[in-house]
Design an enzyme around this catalytic site. Sequence first.
Site, short mmCIF file in Angstrom:
data_model
loop_
_atom_site.label_atom_id
_atom_site.label_comp_id
_atom_site.label_asym_id
_atom_site.label_seq_id
_atom_site.Cartn_x
_atom_site.Cartn_y
_atom_site.Cartn_z
N TYR A 214 0.83 -1.20 0.00
CA TYR A 214 0.00 0.00 0.00
C TYR A 214 0.87 1.26 0.00
CZ TYR A 214 -3.85 -3.11 1.43
OH TYR A 214 -4.79 -4.09 1.49
N GLU B 30 -19.97 1.90 21.57
CA GLU B 30 -20.90 2.33 20.51
C GLU B 30 -21.30 3.80 20.60
OE1 GLU B 30 -23.72 -0.77 21.12
OE2 GLU B 30 -22.79 -2.10 19.64
#
Length: 441
Positions: free
Chosen positions: A338, A412
């Site tokens: 990458y 969350e």
Amino acid sequence: MDRSTLLFALAALGTAGSALAPPSLRAQAASDLHARIDELATAVNDQVVAWRRDVHAHPELGFREFRTAALVAEHLRSLDIDVTTEVGRTGVVGVLRGSRPGPVVALRADMDGLPVTELADVPFASKATAEWLGREVGVMHACGHDNHVAILMGVASVLSEMRDELPGTVKFFFQPAEEGPGGAAPMIADGAMENPDVDAVFGLHVFPMAVGTIAYRPGGMLASSDGLRIVVRGVQTHGAMPWGGVDPIVTASQIIMGLQQIVSRQTDLSDSPAVVTIGQIEGGNRGNIIPDTVLMVGTVRTLNPETRTDVHERIRRIAENIAEANGAEAEVTIDLGYPVTVNDPDLTGRMESSLRRVAGEGLTIMPPALGAEDFSYFAREAPGLFIGLGISPPEDPSLWHPNHSPYFYADERALPIGVRALASLAVDYLSGPPISEDRDR
Ligand SMILES: [Zn+2]
Ligand SMILES: [Zn+2]
């Protein structure tokens, strides 16, 4: 002024959010849009949490994200977003056209899990298994890509509700195989960045930072990651009579020491860090035989594209010339992985206020990190900005785990922050002045 120019000018005057509107009107329009984003992000949050848990419980390895891709495609279609599936094998592209003309922005989420058996203590922990390199392994969203998927699905809900106010087009990239071999390049090869052409691309990644944190960095944010192989060839001989051959073991030792100078003496570390590591060395099978070859395998990390090219050249020069000086030969192979994830400085500067509005005091500059991301391929095609989203509970340090850990835990409360951040980046970009295109990419 011909008729179409006139119509364009009139349309621009009627566009309160446009760059041509007076600043006070623009500010009012922007704050109305922001209020709308926040309200819609709150409204969709229960669904985002549910998607995240569902995707978390059903992780899939790279290029096998069939269930996840189907879930995403179905959701986008339900919002009346144009959907193309099987982009870069299992990738999904959604196109949401705002009702007003304007630029094109892409938002990217990666969908793949990792061959890790989950040990996190959550009710929706993964029990999935898959075949990996000929073995049955556990599969887990140990890098947190389940959060990225759910956040981007939520952003699609938010922005589709705002279609009438959107001056431009939003493309949603749900990408496969970030963890390898890489799904961004195949999506680009399949035309994800075209039709319509993308003017700017945004992405986020969850990291073990306190919830409420958004981290970014102008310029090189994540490293290039390239594989390195050096084969040193000498001439085999008796260990008691080394002058009868050419010793690749001593030569390899000198090469390893020579390579140390690249980072310690030859790279401007005040500008950009780099790492050259040899992690594997093999040669010979007996103490009294000098072998004919030695193999060395390593990794090279850099944080800007120029340093990357420079370090590669130095590795070749040092290895080949030390070998030659010893009468041996070195064959250097660099497998390009990458590229550097570069946050376009102009784009980053322009979007900083959007991020600050969402994160407030939680907005921080991220130190350069030597992990790699294939978001970098998208950011080579158009100006890009990749941000880090804090996912760890500030009040419980026992739940902070690094990405790829079998205990990786997501708080969350970070999800609506991620939804607001990506939606704001898209809306603010579309509402702002165009970014100059005459740059050397
Ligand atoms: Zn990862
Ligand atoms: Zn990741």
